[in-house]
Design an enzyme around this catalytic site. Structure first.
Site, PDB file in Angstrom:
ATOM      1  N   ASP A   1       8.593  -6.410  26.268  1.00 12.66           N
ATOM      2  CA  ASP A   1       6.971  -6.095  25.759  1.00 12.66           C
ATOM      3  C   ASP A   1       6.569  -6.309  25.418  1.00 12.66           C
ATOM      4  O   ASP A   1       5.373  -6.270  26.055  1.00 12.66           O
ATOM      5  CB  ASP A   1       7.527  -4.773  24.979  1.00 12.66           C
ATOM      6  CG  ASP A   1       8.401  -3.404  25.435  1.00 12.66           C
ATOM      7  OD1 ASP A   1       8.214  -3.520  27.145  1.00 12.66           O
ATOM      8  OD2 ASP A   1       8.856  -2.550  25.103  1.00 12.66           O
TER       9      ASP A   1
ATOM     10  N   THR B   1      -1.394  -2.710  23.910  1.00 14.94           N
ATOM     11  CA  THR B   1      -0.992  -1.339  24.288  1.00 14.94           C
ATOM     12  C   THR B   1      -0.616  -0.442  22.670  1.00 14.94           C
ATOM     13  O   THR B   1      -0.597   1.061  22.575  1.00 14.94           O
ATOM     14  CB  THR B   1       0.600  -1.218  24.787  1.00 14.94           C
ATOM     15  OG1 THR B   1       1.787  -2.926  23.045  1.00 14.94           O
ATOM     16  CG2 THR B   1       0.789  -1.879  26.188  1.00 14.94           C
TER      17      THR B   1
ATOM     18  N   ASN C   1       6.307   4.695  27.973  1.00 17.06           N
ATOM     19  CA  ASN C   1       6.972   5.895  27.625  1.00 17.06           C
ATOM     20  C   ASN C   1       7.060   6.188  25.610  1.00 17.06           C
ATOM     21  O   ASN C   1       7.235   6.775  24.774  1.00 17.06           O
ATOM     22  CB  ASN C   1       7.846   6.113  28.045  1.00 17.06           C
ATOM     23  CG  ASN C   1       9.410   5.088  28.197  1.00 17.06           C
ATOM     24  OD1 ASN C   1       8.585   3.965  28.383  1.00 17.06           O
ATOM     25  ND2 ASN C   1      10.257   5.652  27.669  1.00 17.06           N
ATOM     26  N   TYR C   2       7.427   4.607  25.434  1.00 13.62           N
ATOM     27  CA  TYR C   2       8.301   3.881  23.974  1.00 13.62           C
ATOM     28  C   TYR C   2       6.823   3.290  22.989  1.00 13.62           C
ATOM     29  O   TYR C   2       6.132   3.430  23.341  1.00 13.62           O
ATOM     30  CB  TYR C   2       9.034   3.345  24.292  1.00 13.62           C
ATOM     31  CG  TYR C   2       9.996   3.255  23.625  1.00 13.62           C
ATOM     32  CD1 TYR C   2      11.195   4.315  24.180  1.00 13.62           C
ATOM     33  CD2 TYR C   2      10.602   4.127  22.322  1.00 13.62           C
ATOM     34  CE1 TYR C   2      12.082   5.061  23.945  1.00 13.62           C
ATOM     35  CE2 TYR C   2      11.086   3.583  21.640  1.00 13.62           C
ATOM     36  CZ  TYR C   2      12.394   4.190  22.451  1.00 13.62           C
ATOM     37  OH  TYR C   2      14.391   5.375  22.067  1.00 13.62           O
TER      38      TYR C   2
ATOM     39  N   ASP D   1       7.556 -17.825  10.204  1.00 17.26           N
ATOM     40  CA  ASP D   1       7.636 -19.340   9.639  1.00 17.26           C
ATOM     41  C   ASP D   1       7.493 -19.401   8.478  1.00 17.26           C
ATOM     42  O   ASP D   1       6.466 -19.323   7.309  1.00 17.26           O
ATOM     43  CB  ASP D   1       6.006 -19.822  10.084  1.00 17.26           C
ATOM     44  CG  ASP D   1       6.758 -20.867   9.460  1.00 17.26           C
ATOM     45  OD1 ASP D   1       6.662 -22.031   9.191  1.00 17.26           O
ATOM     46  OD2 ASP D   1       5.458 -21.883  10.459  1.00 17.26           O
ATOM     47  N   MET D   2       8.907 -19.562   7.440  1.00 16.28           N
ATOM     48  CA  MET D   2       8.729 -19.686   5.958  1.00 16.28           C
ATOM     49  C   MET D   2       8.051 -20.652   5.431  1.00 16.28           C
ATOM     50  O   MET D   2       8.654 -22.045   5.753  1.00 16.28           O
ATOM     51  CB  MET D   2      10.423 -18.796   5.232  1.00 16.28           C
ATOM     52  CG  MET D   2      11.228 -17.409   5.999  1.00 16.28           C
ATOM     53  SD  MET D   2       9.418 -16.370   5.468  1.00 16.28           S
ATOM     54  CE  MET D   2      10.039 -16.110   4.069  1.00 16.28           C
TER      55      MET D   2
END
Ligand SMILES: *[C@@H]1O[C@H](CO)[C@@H](O)[C@H](O)[C@H]1NC(C)=O
Ligand SMILES: *[C@@H]1O[C@H](CO)[C@@H](O)[C@H](O)[C@H]1NC(C)=O
Ligand SMILES: *[C@@H]1O[C@H](CO)[C@@H](O)[C@H](O)[C@H]1NC(C)=O
Ligand SMILES: *[C@@H]1O[C@H](CO)[C@@H](O)[C@H](O)[C@H]1NC(C)=O
Ligand SMILES: [Cu+2]
Length: 723
Positions: free
Chosen positions: A364, A373, A453-454, A520-521
């Site tokens: 997605d 979206t 849809n989600y 990204d620690m």
């Protein structure tokens, strides 16, 4: 999950875009917070201060005059317009390309780390991903120099995310295709009754290469806005996006009825059935008479309690958290925790090999974009009162800016949870009874993407004890399959189905959701190591102890990328620490943050299955790579129809050294989803979260001396009987 935009939604979006040109913005300024009661002994009624009955209407605000204040601030409207005019006069491009992504090309990390408030900003640059004659162009535009400074034509597989124009174009091609009209009429429907969506095609071998393709599938759009529950099963068009042609049309499933619209309506105002049989809730909300405790400075810097971070909308990732720093409550030092965190890619494979279903293996973020979206949040329902709303500024395919209003909200959560507690007094030898407890109050940054849809709700939550919690909640509509059956007693092999009958003639197909985070620690500084702290069972020798076995924690510092490819195992457990070997506590322990996984579904597809190749970043739940500014998108920069040449799995296979280096942690949160009847016609949210928790980062409990809540500190607001 699926990604699709209906005709209906398209026209809404078109309308929406028109709206956006008006550039509205909503914020809540501190002056709008009503004082509940200055003397807290009095209840605050609406009569007294007008708090309760005042609707929260966010105020429109223009973005025309926005300016960047921080090296990581997103491009402003003016900067986007400037990029567009530079591209318009850029000779090497024979004509203006279709812009598929245009966003800040972030300065190099050292430049960002060195920058201080008051310093001039590093050169503002835009990274443009564009398509021209079906070729992907990658351009860097330097706004200070006023020119294109790099230009690469991307060969190899993959295209940028589809644009709204691509989707509109594909739908137009489908709706003017005579065979589709004929199919509709044969089913007793009119073409105008159809609502169609455009699932991405994935990549399934040579027949779909060398051109951009998208699928079109249709539903009955009559009688209910919930067309997703009413598929016209077996009807699938494959559209060549650029040549605007139907390349394949399949029309099977004539014997499968289109499910009825009964019970599919979900809008509150359109319900015709009586309300549910349950006791109604009394009004509930939290009151913040003095406003919330966080501030948002210069557009994108969020400050709250001991936390400071940069939060920005992004067309692809949705939200990006950068420069997350926590103040040490002992020393006052502002300490780095994470340079950058965001959802890098999603993978949502459906488990049905059928001609109309095999390709439903969505990525997605790279195929559609989680930011574009993510539409406006709904005050009081998506986000509580006293939320601050942030707008996204994105770009249409002709390179013009538009505003996505109220795309992110920030609010404080007090859900009645406990921050820490202890009680004493059961044992009589203690003279005084002790009951100590602290409330847990956290700020949350939230957005909700409706990818067809989600719906995916993302929360980034910060705690005073240093923990960062990242939560994903799923809701929206199932992607369903039409079925000839109305009851499972009609199904020949009901114990072995690709899904669940969730309503008459409607099957919710089994699928997975994987969300992969780029973390990204930078624990105290950039050079970190990744340590697996493995719990191993030790056996005692005979006679040594009354115990036969016990556990030991064995620490293993990963040297190279392969050491850090982790599949989670319940019976061989580990903790996963990102540590700074050069920063030690007073006791000598390295300062660290640990990843606390959960929701640990793993992908079970064959590693050579095309969708799994493309989403090979889900082959492990954890990976660690050395920092590389081009390795941001776990499924590759050009994801659409990619063949898996540029994924996290490919990068990690180089097996680069990762010890005491600037490293990036990648974590995949997974869900298996076997639908059930409760998921119809809209799913109650299902959520899972993971944590980033300090380990030996602080010298001791950092919230030991925070004050508890006292009755007299908390105002009580009562709704007035009459205003
Ligand atoms: C709220 O109280 C503060 C401090 O007493 C005061 O300055 C402010 O004007 C008050 N705001 C409103 C809206 O009454
Ligand atoms: C669909 O077919 C019907 C019947 O042949 C015809 O009247 C109608 O114009 C067609 N619609 C389109 C959009 O082609
Ligand atoms: C990080 O480590 C490298 C060696 O691996 C070293 O060259 C560099 O100076 C270190 N950076 C910092 C900020 O300590
Ligand atoms: C950075 O990543 C890109 C893409 O994976 C790769 O081509 C390049 O070699 C990497 N650079 C380093 C120093 O690893
Ligand atoms: Cu699902």
């Amino acid at each position: 999950m699926s990604t699709s935009i209906s005709c209906l939604r398209l026209s809404l979006i078109a309308l929406f875009l028109l709206f956006l040109v008006l550039l509205f913005h909503y914020t809540l300024s501190p002056s709008e917070f009503f004082n509940c009661s200055q003397s807290f002994s009095l209840p605050c009624t609406s009569r007294k201060v007008g708090l309760i009955l005042r609707p929260q209407i966010p105020k429109p605000k223009t973005h025309f005059k926005d300016a960047a204040h921080h090296p990581l601030d997103p491009l402003t409207i003016q900067e986007i317009n400037q990029v567009r005019s530079i591209l318009l006069s850029y000779k090497p491009l024979p004509s203006f390309p279709a812009i598929h992504s245009l966003s800040l090309d972030e300065p190099d990390k050292p430049q960002v780390l060195d920058w201080k408030i008051g310093d001039p900003l590093p050169a503002r640059k835009a990274l443009v991903v564009a398509l021209l004659n079906a070729q992907s162009h990658l351009l860097t535009v330097d706004l200070d120099l006023g020119k294109v400074t790099s230009h690469e034509v991307k060969l190899g597989s993959g295209y940028p995310p589809v644009s709204l124009e691509d989707i509109e174009g594909a739908l137009r091609v489908a709706l003017s295709f005579t065979e589709l009209n004929k199919s509709a009429i044969d089913r007793g429907m009119k073409l105008s009754d159809l609502a169609c969506d455009t699932p991405s095609a994935g990549w399934y071998g040579p027949s779909e290469e060398e051109r951009r393709v998208i699928k079109v599938q249709c539903f009955s759009g009559q009688g209910s806005p919930n067309f997703y529950m009413r598929p016209i099963e077996g009807l699938t068009l494959t559209i060549d996006i650029d040549n605007k042609k139907v390349v394949k049309f399949t029309d099977t499933g004539r014997g499968i009825p289109v499910p009825k619209d009964k019970n599919t309506e979900y809008r509150y105002g359109s319900q015709t059935d009586p309300p549910p049989i349950m006791e109604q809730l009394k009004p509930i909300s939290i009151e913040q008479p003095n406003g919330p405790s966080f501030t948002v400075e210069n557009g994108y810097i969020v400050k709250w309690a001991n936390w400071v971070f940069h939060l920005k909308p992004d067309s692809r990732a949705g939200m990006i958290i950068s420069r997350a720093m926590v103040r040490d409550s002992e020393t006052g030092e502002l300490r780095s925790v994470m340079y950058k965190g965001f959802s890098s890619e999603l993978f949502v494979p459906y488990m049905d090999p059928d001609e109309s279903w095999y390709f439903k293996t969505y990525m997605d973020a790279g195929e559609y974009g989680m930011g574009v979206t993510a539409t406006s949040l709904v005050p009081l329902n998506d986000c509580p009162r006293y939320s601050y709303y942030m707008d996204g500024i994105f770009v249409t395919s002709d390179g013009k800016p538009y505003v996505q209003p109220n795309m992110i909200c920030i609010f404080e959560r007090y859900a009645g949870d406990i921050g820490w507690r202890h009680s004493e007094g059961l044992i009589s030898s203690l003279s005084a009874q002790i009951r100590e407890s602290r409330p847990k109050i956290t700020p949350v940054a939230r957005m909700a993407a409706s990818v067809g849809n989600y719906d995916y709700i993302f929360d980034w939550e910060f705690q005073t004890d240093g923990l960062i919690r990242i939560k994903i909640a799923l809701s929206g509509m199932l992607m369903v399959k039409g079925s000839p059956h109305e009851n499972i007693n009609q199904v020949p092999n009901q114990e072995d189905m690709t899904g669940t009958l969730v309503s008459e003639n409607v099957i919710g197909v089994v699928h997975d959701h994987f969300i992969t985070f780029h973390l990204d620690m930078d624990v105290d500084d950039t050079n970190n190591s990744f340590a697996k702290v493995n719990l191993v069972r030790e056996e005692t020798s005979p006679g040594e102890s009354a115990r036969k076995s016990y556990l030991k924690a064995k620490r293993l510092v990963a040297k190279t990328e392969e050491d850090a490819q982790v599949k989670l195992k319940l019976y061989d457990p580990s903790e996963f620490h990102v540590i700074n070997p050069s920063r030690r506590s007073r006791l000598g322990n390295p300062s660290g943050y640990k990843l606390v996984p959960s929701g640990t579904a793993a992908s079970l597809l064959d590693l050579d299955d095309p969708p799994q190749l493309r989403s090979a970043f889900t082959n492990n739940q954890i990976w660690v790579t050395p920092y590389n500014r081009t390795e941001q998108w776990a499924g590759g920069l050009l994801t659409y129809q990619s063949r898996g040449e540029d994924t996290l799995a490919v990068w990690s296979a180089r097996n680069r050294p990762i010890e005491n280096k600037d490293i990036v942690l990648w974590y995949t949160l997974g869900f298996h989803h076997i639908p059930c009847q409760e998921d119809f016609p809209v799913m109650p949210t299902v959520s899972s979260s993971f944590g980033l928790k300090p380990v030996n980062f602080f010298e001791s409990n950092p919230i030991l001396r925070i004050a508890p809540n006292f009755e007299q500190d908390l105002p009580v607001c009562r709704a007035a009987v009459s205003a």
